[in-house]
Structure formats: structure tokens, C-alpha cells
Design a protein around this motif. Structure first.
Motif, short mmCIF file in Angstrom:
data_model
loop_
_atom_site.label_atom_id
_atom_site.label_comp_id
_atom_site.label_asym_id
_atom_site.label_seq_id
_atom_site.Cartn_x
_atom_site.Cartn_y
_atom_site.Cartn_z
N ARG A 108 -4.94 11.78 -9.01
CA ARG A 108 -4.19 10.87 -8.01
C ARG A 108 -4.98 9.65 -7.68
O ARG A 108 -4.05 8.50 -7.68
N ARG A 153 0.48 10.24 -4.44
CA ARG A 153 0.52 11.30 -3.85
C ARG A 153 1.71 12.47 -4.56
O ARG A 153 1.16 13.51 -4.44
N LEU A 154 2.66 11.66 -4.70
CA LEU A 154 3.74 12.50 -5.51
C LEU A 154 3.43 12.95 -6.75
O LEU A 154 3.68 14.07 -7.29
N PHE A 211 0.43 3.71 -2.85
CA PHE A 211 -0.14 5.24 -2.60
C PHE A 211 1.00 6.32 -2.56
O PHE A 211 0.33 7.36 -2.77
N THR A 212 1.95 5.90 -2.31
CA THR A 212 3.02 7.28 -2.20
C THR A 212 3.15 7.81 -3.57
O THR A 212 2.97 9.11 -3.93
N ARG A 224 0.79 -1.40 0.23
CA ARG A 224 -0.10 0.08 -0.19
C ARG A 224 0.76 1.19 0.02
O ARG A 224 0.44 2.22 -0.56
N VAL A 225 1.83 1.16 0.65
CA VAL A 225 2.77 2.31 0.92
C VAL A 225 3.44 2.83 -0.57
O VAL A 225 3.44 3.62 -1.10
N GLU A 228 0.07 13.36 -7.70
CA GLU A 228 -0.64 14.82 -7.27
C GLU A 228 -0.21 15.96 -7.13
O GLU A 228 -0.23 16.99 -7.83
N ALA A 229 1.16 15.88 -6.37
CA ALA A 229 1.75 17.33 -6.17
C ALA A 229 2.27 17.77 -7.48
O ALA A 229 2.36 18.91 -7.69
#
Lengths: 578, 582
Positions: free
Chosen positions: A129, A87-88, A83-84, A79-80, A90-91
Motif C-alpha cells: 500500500r 488504500r483500495l 492515497f485513496t 493527496r486524496v 491494499e484492500a
């Protein structure tokens, strides 16, 4: 699909090592998850069998326990690792999109309202994202889980496994059909919510009118009509959700029934062990979640595609800068501005805002522009600042076509103070300096804009927070802060758009003096737009605009001496006594 | 003003109660179906155990079929209960938020003007839209499903205990570990969720403001600093979300892994138990199922808590708004046929805690009279109009309408008697008719007559007649046209007293002429207080009231005042002298 692939290549591929690691972790997680039921089955069978079960059961138990502990590590990891990057991504997309917006000129951005741009940077990027993190995870996870669990079931008993396919397929088809119906409803909900919001916003903005005309009742009626229409559509959606949402869960339950109904007799026949039957029930439950999320995938991809289109509409378009790739440098000294037969209509409008406007501003002089609202004065300044590109050859700067100048250079040399003072939610000093602290410049700015006396009334002087989140300044104070921001810049061209309308006569006089001082020594070419004659008395020349046309040009005293708009306006403003 | 109310969470739910109570029956159905749904979920593993132990292992084929069909029965019943529960719950929740939205809207549009002076409209819109939506999400997905989950967990525990008490005790070994791990992770998560919320709010506020001011950013080459500011906020948000991911994943995976560990312990313990003949294969199968059903709600618990936290923040903001009590106090008396006589005596007023803007105004306006208010910016002339329409209150001295003190009259009757024409005309998205009548029932003939008197026929015609459309923010209407429409609107409304704030915004000469005629049409038929900017309006007024720094310094006709050589004459002279020196 193509835009999605381009998006993936641009934003997701750079994080490929995260995804590869995540996929390995997912493989391990799912392998363990489908192996645990086998050990459980062994354990159960050992329990049932008569010969020395304890050691066999203990072996199974230890295996299940160890795998359980291992699952904690690998599932966390999977999951990490997925999902990470979501998020990256997304940014990165957020930043790229925002910076694309900053590069685009008003001529392009005006097609959208601010709220629309905002939702592209927020909601639409969130959707992307979801695709880059959750979406990819679900896709990979579903494939791995279904393949592994399916393989396991086929190995245990292909006959029983094929029986179980029926309910799953029916469940999937029902979900797919309902999702398409849901899309239609969601679109309708969006439209209805927009209509509702628009009515709410208009009533709030015009609340003085609504109350003044005692129209709260009728406005509430309109509100209720829209509110209830929205409710009806929401209820329809709720109906579909409630009826069809559990379709896959029901399919799982029906499958457990089938395991009993079909598998039970198989156990009695000896074609299946009790442990294997128990394993089937566990595996059936195990694939419910991957199945359910794979049905979400369709909607995630569909929504992400729409969002991507909205993002690409901004990001995929080059900025409207005709001078590139070979820009001419902007002149370093106060330039001569020449406007030649300039006719201009805003994009999408048929009526030109300016008709065949021609006049010249000698280098270092101050030219006033007088005109009524809608006469085209602000348009003229917007064109000079290239917020909109003038038609080629209509505005010349020291003989060079304005459209060929390097826009960044030009804006560094030019200051436009717009009519509407816009302040950011930061300190007064930051609003004026727009950069690192500089006491000397700040003090000069306060002096130039006659803001010094006002500072005493502010709780923290120039460090006071202003803008929407801070202290509310008066209209005149806002205007002078915006003026300070403009006057303190180093420029060779100064364009002031009716910036003295909210200050009293005495302050106006003082500021006019300052502006003339700023322009003295011919280091700055100034254009001063006003609707008050008093502000233009000291201009070298005044251009009078009416309905987009130049109707008169001359020195202020010349214009006062002859009939025309300038003198009419002057007489009218006398009568106002303001 | 703080955005959120200071009420506690339980107090917030109590405040919500009247809204929930309107759909009591639906909520009751949802609540009653919850245990029935949970019961079916609990019964199924039990049946599984029964079929395995009493039919499959002994080899009773009929028993297997009967048991399996019974199992199918619980599936159908469970489905029906589940659908009923979800339907009732979501219907109730959607209806509740519709009521809440109605309350938020009507509450907001009835607040006094000073409330709108300090509240950005965008924020108020968020209360009625996003916050209400968030509440709806919680009511359907968060709050009550937690009840269902709790019922299911309790029921599963009871069933397990009844099936095999000693095997259930194994759970007691795992539960404390699970509890400690989850609780410590959640403690971190709570802080992180708050961090995400605040950093996102800051990022969004920054974004929205810079988009509003994008022109300044570009004109002043402030892109770099703006991007830097954006990056700082974006980084904070991104870091918070990335850290949250780790803890979220840990919670999820821990629950998942520990459920297997629990099963392993049961298996190991059960192997001992089987020798004594108490744990059967069916019981173990049932326990495998029960453990999954026990752990799933725990896994989803943190997501649901996050939803509820968001809802509490939304509720707090909604009631923070509903708590604002800035309405204008209404009197009782009505004015069925107002004559339009206005009298001010010793009126003093300040906006909020600000300096006094009116220092004792005395002015009597007879029915049908036209009084022009003249003075510099800040002289207090617009304030008088705002007090007369009761947009603001809290003045001292007395203002009467037809001899009644304003405070004694109902707000509605004052606003029906006194109409105002603002400088910045507000148009609403909708038909031309709606914009002229503002939804009041008025027959079209009267509307057309008003349009004719206001010289707005061509404007209305251009827009496509009374059924024509006016776009959002009046985008398809020019400033001059909007002025004419607003005159027509006032004539439709037909108040006895008109406060006319002449627009300073200048328009083309044709429209200017029309506005002049329309103004005269209004002046001829009403008691009018006109905040005048046009020479013709001032000279044509019955009397001119000259205001200076909140005081009435002169009162009389144009000729009288000029002859007196006071302030009014000076205002003229000042302009004249200044103009001549140019």
C-alpha cells in the motif's frame, strides 16, 4: 523490477484515472508553490524600489493570497487522489491473498507457520500500500517539484543555482550510503527480535515447567542476554539515524548560507535583485522535502520488492489440485473406499508415515482404525480428505482414483472431524451450522452430539459466543461441538479422528450409538479412528496400524480372540481404570 | 478480564516514571539540548534579515561575508545540538523500552498458573513485543519532539514580535481561522483514528483465527462464508482509512495554503508600513522563513498526536498487565535438605469460581514411598499434584511438606523439593543441555548420568549430544523422545518428591519399554505420587489411592484393594465386562 511492473499492471493500472487526476493536481500544486516565491520576490523588490510601491506590492500580495487559497484545494485533491487508490489497492491485495490462502491445500501451506502467513497478509500488504499510495505520490511529486523549482532557480540565476547543486548532491550521497547500512541493521534487528520473541513465547507456553523447575532466574538471564543484544543493535541504528538523518536538512541550511555568501555579492553587483535572493532562500527550503522523500523512495521500493516476493510465493502458485482441469465427479452414494499399497511421506520428511497400506472399506460399512500415536491413523484420514494428495492410484473411490475427483465435490460429500476441536470466535450455532440460521438442523445437531444438557449451563444457549473470545468450553464440550458440526452435514463419507477421547464412558457409548445410527441404512461409509478399544467394539471391521503399517485386520471379536496390539491395548486400557 | 488498565493518561505517565528515571541523565541532556537546537533555528532568519538589510542593500561586501559565515556557524552549532539531542533521546528511549520489556517478561513468568489459564499466550507476547515497540516509537518520535516543536513555535513568535510587532499581529488575523478549521477537522479525525484502530483489530483477529482454523474452513467448504466475513471487516477498515485520508489531506493542505495567505497579508500590510520606514526587505525575508517554521510543526502535529494516542493505548495495555497481581504468595521458611514427607489433611479446592473438585482429601505419604493415584477423568487426581507444586493456591485444609505448611515455605523451596513430570512435555528452542538443566548451573557429568538413568542416551545422541539443538516447539523431537528427555530433566533437577503424570499418549514399543524403565528409575529413588495409567506402575506402587469425584474412597495395595471388592475392583471389572461383550 519485473514483479513490481506486473503488480502495478494488475493492481494499480485499474485505478489509472485516480493517478492521472492526482498527477494533474500535483502539477498545479507545485506550479503554484514555485510561483508564489516569484510574486513574493516581486513584492519585496517593489518594497525596496522607490517609485510607488504600494500598487505593485498589493498586486503581488493578492496573487500570493489567491494562490494560497487555491493550494488548499489542489493539494488536498492531490493527496486524496493518490492515497485513496493506495488504500483500495491494499484492500484488494489483502482479499486476493487471503482467498489464495484459502484455495491452497495444507500440503502447500504447511511450509509456513500461521504467524508468518498472518504477517504476509498484514505487514507485507501494508508495504505494498505504501508503494501504491505514498511511494508513487512521492516519486511524482519529487520529480515535478525538483524540475519546477530547479527550472525556476536556473531562470533566476544559473550561476547561483549551480553552486547550490553541490551540497544537495553531497547530502543525497550520504543518505544513500547510510540507507544501505541501515538495511543491514534492519535485517539484523529482525533476526534478533525473532530470537527474542521466540524465547518469550516459549517461556510463556512452558511457564508451568519454568516455574515447576524454579527456572525463572535462568530464563530471565537468557531473556536479558537477547534483550540487551537487541538494544545494542537498536543503539547502532539510532546512532546512524541521528548522525546522518539530518544530512539533507543541513544541505538546505548550507545552501541558504551559499545564497547569502555567493548571492549577496551578486546583489551588490546588480546581477540579482534582493527579491530574487529571498526567492532563492524560499525555493531552497521548498525542495528539501521532495529531496528527503525521494531518498525514502529507494527504501520503499526495496522493501516493497521483498514484500511482493513474500506475497507472490503464495499468490503466484496454483493450488495443488492434480484433478484439474478435467475433474471427475464424486459419487453421490456412499462409496466403496479402496486403499492400495499406499506409502506416503510428508513433504520434506524422509520417513514414510504410511508403509504399503492396503485395505478396503465396503460401501456403507463402518471400519475402525486402532493404532498408537504416530501409527499413521491421522495421516490416513488426511489423505482420504485430500489435505495431502495421495500418490496416484493408491486410494480409489468406487474405482476412481481419489486424485482425479473434483476436490470441492469430494469435500462436500465428505466429513472429517479432526482430533483437535477447533472453534471459531462466534456463536455456538454458527460454529455448528457454518451458515445461515436453521433451527431444525441446529436442534438435530445438539441432539446427535449429546450437547443438549450442556446448553442449560451456557448463558445464552446456542447463541453463546464461544472460541477464544467467548465462553470457555470444557475439552469434552469442545469435542462434541466439533462433532455436532460434522454430524449435521449431509455426507456420504464420515471420517472421525479420535473424537471421543475427552468424553466419559457413558457419553462415549451414547455417541457411538448415534454415529452407528447416522451410518445405518448404508447411506454413509464411516472410518472411525480411536486409541480406545471401547470406541471400536461395534465397528464392522477394525484395521490395526503400527508404525505406519497394517498389522492386523478383522472383526473386533476376532481381534480380541488372538494375541496382538488390539488385545494388548484392550488389556492395558482395562488397567487404566479410566 | 479487561485488556487495558483504567488509569488515566497522566497516571500512565506517572507509572512510567520509574522506568524513565533510570536514564534521567540522558533525558536531561536531550531536554537541555532542545532549547539550544530551537534557538539556532530561530536565530538563522534573524541573521538573514540582518545581512540583507545591513550589508546587501547598502552594498557592504565584507559585511555580507561576515554575516554569511556567522550564519554558517549557527548551522554547524545547530547540527551538533540536533545530533546530540537526537542521540541522547533515542539512547534513553531504547534503554527505557529494554527495561520495560524486562519488567513485562519477569512479571509475566512469575504469575500464578490461573493467570495463564485465561490469557492467550499470543496476546501476552504482543505486550512484550509490539506494545513495547510502540512505546519506543513515541518516546523518540512523539512525546519529546512535541516539546521541541512547542519551544520552536514559541521562540519563533517571540522573535517575530521583536522584529516587527505590528507585522506579527497579522498572524492574529489568520490564527483563529486556522485554529477553528484544524480543530474541527481534528475532531472528526479523532473519531476516525479510533475507528481505524478498532476495525483493524477486528480484521486482524478474524484473519489470525481463520488462518489457525484454515483446515476446518477447507474441510467444511466454508470458504465462501469465511471470505464474506473477511470482506465485511475489510470494507469497514478500508472505508475508515479512505475517509481519514480526506481529512488528513485537508489538514495538511490547509496549513500549507494558509501559510501563503499569511505571507500575502504581511506583504500587503508591509507595503503600507514601508512608507513609514519600518518594514524592510530583510524583515520580510525573515518573516517568510519564520512563517514556514511556524506552520511546519502545526502540519506535523496531527501525525504526532496519532503516534501518542497509539502509545497511550500500548502503555495502557502494558500497565494493565503489570497491574495483574496474581502471584503466589511466598512464605519465609526454607527447606535446605527436604526428606520428602507429604501430608494432606481435609484438602478442599475449586478452580476459581468453579465447582469444588476436591472435597476433603486426607493422605499421608512417607519419604520414599510410591503412591499411585487412580480414578476417572475429573476425579481430582491431577489437581492434587498442581496444589503440591503451588501452581494453584486457595485450597482449604492443610498440606505439609516435611511437617511445614506449604504456605509457610518459600515458593522457591517448595518447587525445589517437589518436581513434576507433565504429560505434555514442554521443550524450549535451544541446546539439549539447556532443555535438561533449564539454565541451572549443573555439571555435565550429572546431566549425563541423568540421561543414562532416564534411558535417553540415544535420543540425546541423535540430537547431536548435549550441544545439539532442539527446535522451536520441539519440532525435531517425537512425543516418546520428549517423554524420555523430561524424565532426564527431572533426574537432573533431583527433587525429593516427584509428581509423575504418566502420559496416555501411546508410543512405539521400544520407546514404551524405555519409558517404563525410566519410570522405575524415578520411582526407586524418590517419594512419588504417580497419576498412573500403566498397569505395571499401579501394581508396583506401595499404595494405591482411589479417587472418585474429589473424594479419596480407597487406599491400600493392589492386592488389598482387589480383595476388598470396592471401587478399585469395580474399575477393573467394568473394563473387563465391557471388553468381553465386544
Amino acid at each position: 523490477m519485473r514483479p513490481l511492473l506486473i503488480f502495478a499492471r494488475r493492481y494499480m493500472v485499474p485505478f489509472w484515472h485516480w493517478y492521472v487526476g492526482g498527477t494533474l493536481a500535483l502539477l498545479a500544486t507545485n506550479w503554484m508553490s514555485v510561483t508564489i516565491p516569484l510574486y513574493l520576490a516581486e513584492g519585496v523588490d517593489a518594497l525596496v524600489s522607490t517609485d510607488d510601491p504600494t500598487s505593485a506590492v498589493a498586486r503581488s500580495a493578492v496573487a500570493v493570497g489567491l494562490m494560497g487559497l487555491a493550494v488548499i484545494a489542489v493539494r488536498t485533491l492531490s493527496r486524496v487522489l493518490y492515497f485513496t487508490p493506495g488504500r483500495l489497492v491494499e484492500a484488494r491485495v489483502k482479499r486476493d491473498l487471503f482467498s489464495a490462502i484459502l484455495r491452497h491445500q495444507p500440503s502447500f501451506l504447511r511450509q509456513w507457520e500461521t504467524g508468518d502467513l498472518f504477517s504476509r497478509v498484514s505487514s507485507d500488504v501494508n508495504m505494498l500500500r505504501l508503494l501504491a499510495g505514498f511511494g508513487v505520490l512521492q516519486l511524482v511529486n519529487s520529480v515535478i517539484a525538483i524540475v519546477l523549482a530547479g527550472g525556476q532557480m536556473l531562470r533566476l540565476s544559473s550561476e547561483l543555482a549551480i553552486w547550490l547543486l553541490g551540497p544537495i548532491l553531497v547530502g543525497l550521497v550520504i543518505v544513500q550510503l547510510s540507507i544501505q547500512h541501515m538495511f543491514v541493521l534492519m535485517r539484523r534487528l529482525q533476526v534478533e527480535l525473532a530470537a527474542l520473541s521466540s524465547h518469550i513465547l516459549a517461556s510463556y507456553r512452558g511457564v508451568a515447567t519454568v516455574q515447576g523447575f524454579a527456572a525463572e532466574g535462568p530464563f530471565t538471564d537468557v531473556f536479558d542476554t537477547r534483550n540487551e543484544q537487541y538494544l545494542r543493535t537498536m543503539l547502532q541504528r539510532a546512532g546512524i539515524r541521528a548522525g546522518i538523518g539530518p544530512a539533507l536538512a543541513v544541505a538546505t541550511d548550507v545552501n541558504i548560507f551559499l545564497v547569502l555568501f555567493v548571492g549577496g555579492p551578486m546583489v551588490i553587483d546588480g546581477r540579482l535583485t534582493v527579491g530574487e535572493l529571498v526567492a532563492f532562500t524560499t525555493l531552497v527550503a521548498f525542495i528539501t522535502n521532495p529531496l528527503r522523500s525521494s531518498s525514502f523512495l529507494y527504501s520503499i521500493v526495496k522493501e516493497a520488492q521483498a514484500s511482493l516476493e513474500r506475497v507472490e510465493a503464495i499468490q503466484g502458485v496454483p493450488p495443488d489440485r492434480p484433478e484439474l482441469p478435467h475433474p471427475a465427479p464424486a459419487p453421490a452414494q456412499a462409496p466403496r473406499l479402496e486403499i492400495r499399497h499406499l506409502t506416503f511421506a510428508y513433504p520434506g520428511s524422509e520417513d514414510p508415515a504410511l508403509h504399503d497400506v492396503s485395505f478396503t472399506v465396503p460401501a456403507g460399512s463402518t471400519v475402525g482404525i486402532l493404532g498408537l500415536t504416530g501409527s499413521g491413523k491421522s495421516t490416513l484420514l488426511a489423505l482420504l480428505a485430500r489435505l495431502y494428495n495421495p500418490p496416484p492410484g493408491t486410494i480409489l473411490v468406487d474405482g476412481t482414483d481419489l486424485c482425479r475427483l473434483d476436490l470441492d465435490h469430494w469435500r462436500e460429500r465428505l466429513t472429517l472431524v479432526p482430533q483437535k476441536a477447533f472453534l471459531f470466535s462466534e456463536t455456538l450455532a454458527d460454529n455448528v451450522l457454518l451458515g445461515p440460521p436453521d433451527e431444525e438442523r441446529l436442534a438435530r445437531a445438539m441432539r446427535l452430539s449429546a450437547l443438549e444438557p450442556d446448553l442449560e449451563a451456557l448463558p445464552e444457549g446456542t447463541a453463546t459466543l464461544v472460541g477464544e473470545a467467548g465462553v470457555r468450553l470444557s475439552g469434552g464440550q469442545r469435542q462434541r461441538t466439533a462433532l455436532a458440526r460434522g454430524l449435521v452435514r449431509d455426507h456420504t463419507v464420515l471420517l472421525l479422528d479420535d473424537v471421543l477421547s475427552a468424553v466419559d464412558h457413558a457419553t462415549e457409548k451414547e455417541l457411538i450409538g448415534t454415529i452407528r445410527g447416522a451410518g445405518s441404512g448404508s447411506t454413509v461409509t464411516t472410518l472411525l479412528v480411536a486409541h480406545r478399544v471401547s470406541a471400536l467394539q461395534h465397528a464392522d471391521q477394525v484395521v490395526v496400524l503400527d508404525e505406519g503399517r497394517v498389522v492386523d485386520v478383522g472383526r473386533p471379536d476376532e481381534l480380541l480372540a488372538r494375541p496382538g496390539l488390539f488385545r494388548d491395548t484392550w488389556q492395558q486400557q482395562q488397567a487404566e481404570g479410566a | 478480564m479487561s485488556e487495558e488498565t483504567t488509569r488515566s493518561d497522566s497516571a500512565l505517565w506517572r507509572s512510567l516514571w520509574p522506568f524513565l528515571a533510570r536514564d534521567k541523565a540522558l533525558y536531561a541532556v536531550a531536554l537541555l539540548l532542545a532549547p539550544a537546537t530551537a534557538l539556532m533555528v530561530i536565530v538563522q532568519p534573524w541573521l538573514l534579515q540582518h545581512v540583507i538589510d545591513t550589508a546587501i542593500i547598502p552594498g557592504d561586501l565584507d559585511g555580507v561575508r561576515r554575516g554569511a559565515l556567522l550564519f554558517l556557524g549557527t548551522i554547524v552549532a545547530g547540527f551538533v545540538f540536533q545530533v546530540g539531542h537526537t542521540l541522547a533521546l533515542s539512547y534513553a528511549a531504547m534503554r527505557t523500552i529494554t527495561h520495560v520489556r524486562h519488567a513485562v517478561y519477569t512479571h509475566t513468568i512469575t504469575r500464578a498458573q490461573r493467570f495463564f489459564d485465561v490469557q492467550p499466550t499470543g496476546r501476552l507476547l504482543t505486550r512484550a513485543t509490539n506494545d513495547v515497540e510502540t512505546l519506543g516509537e513515541t518516546l523518540t518520535a512523539g512525546a519529546i519532539t512535541i516539546v521541541l516543536d512547542a519551544l520552536q513555535v514559541t521562540g519563533v513568535l517571540v522573535a517575530m514580535f521583536l522584529l516587527d510587532a505590528r507585522l506579527t499581529l497579522v498572524l492574529l488575523l489568520v490564527a483563529p481561522v486556522l485554529g477553528v478549521v484544524i480543530e474541527s477537522l481534528r475532531r472528526v479525525l479523532r473519531g476516525l483514528y479510533t475507528e481505524i484502530r478498532t476495525s483493524l483489530a477486528e480484521l486482524n483477529a478474524y484473519l489470525s483465527e481463520r488462518l489457525d482454523g484454515v483446515q476446518i474452513v477447507q474441510l467444511y467448504r466454508d470458504e465462501e462464508r469465511t471470505l464474506q466475513g473477511f470482506d465485511e471487516r475489510l470494507d469497514r477498515y478500508r472505508d475508515a482509512t479512505v475517509r481519514t485520508n480526506v481529512y488528513d489531506a485537508l489538514v495538511y493542505a490547509t496549513v500549507d495554503g494558509l501559510s501563503s495567505v499569511t505571507l500575502a497579508l504581511m506583504l500587503w500590510y508591509g507595503s503600507g508600513g514601508l512608507l513609514e520606514g519600518t518594514v524592510t526587505a530583510g524583515v520580510l525575508a525573515a518573516f517568510i522563513d519564520y512563517v514556514a517554521k511556524l506552520f511546519r510543526p502545526i502540519q506535523e502535529f496531527s501525525a504526532k498526536i496519532a503516534i501518542i494516542q497509539r502509545a497511550m493505548a500500548a502503555l495502557s495495555k502494558i500497565f494493565g498487565l503489570l497491574d495483574v497481581d496474581e502471584a503466589i504468595a511466598s512464605g519465609e521458611a526454607e527447606l535446605p535438605t527436604p526428606r520428602g514427607e507429604v501430608a494432606l489433611q481435609g484438602v478442599q479446592f475449586a478452580y476459581g469460581d468453579g465447582p469444588k473438585v476436591l472435597h476433603g482429601i486426607d493422605l499421608h505419604v512417607a519419604p520414599g514411598e510410591v503412591v499411585a493415584l487412580v480414578g476417572r477423568t475429573g476425579s481430582g487426581k491431577t489437581t492434587i499434584g498442581k496444589l503440591l507444586t503451588r501452581a494453584y493456591e486457595g485450597f482449604s485444609g492443610s498440606i505439609t511438606l516435611d511437617g511445614h505448611a506449604l504456605a509457610d515455605l518459600s515458593v522457591a523451596s517448595v518447587r525445589r523439593a517437589v518436581g513434576s513430570v507433565h504429560q505434555d512435555v514442554q521443550l524450549f528452542p535451544g541446546t539439549v543441555r539447556f532443555n535438561l538443566t533449564l539454565g541451572h548451573p549443573v555439571d555435565d557429568d550429572r546431566v549425563r548420568e541423568a540421561v543414562r538413568l532416564a534411558r535417553a542416551e540415544q535420543v540425546v545422541e541423535r540430537l547431536g549430544g548435549l550441544d545439539g539443538t532442539i527446535e522451536e516447539a520441539g519440532r525435531n523431537v517425537s512425543a516418546g523422545e520428549a517423554q524420555l528427555l523430561s524424565f532426564a530433566r527431572t533426574l537432573v533437577y533431583d527433587p525429593a518428591v516427584v509428581i509423575l503424570d504418566e502420559a496416555t499418549a501411546s508410543v512405539d514399543s521400544l520407546t514404551e519399554a524405555r519409558i517404563q524403565e525410566a519410570t522405575e528409575a524415578i520411582l526407586r529413588r524418590k517419594t512419588t505420587l504417580v497419576i498412573a495409567h500403566r498397569l505395571s506402575t499401579i501394581v508396583g506402587a506401595d499404595r494405591i489411592a482411589v479417587l472418585d469425584k474429589g473424594r479419596l474412597v480407597e487406599l491400600g495395595s493392589h492386592a488389598e484393594l482387589l480383595a476388598r471388592g470396592g471401587m478399585y475392583a469395580r474399575l477393573f471389572e467394568e473394563q473387563f465386562v465391557e471388553g468381553a461383550s465386544a
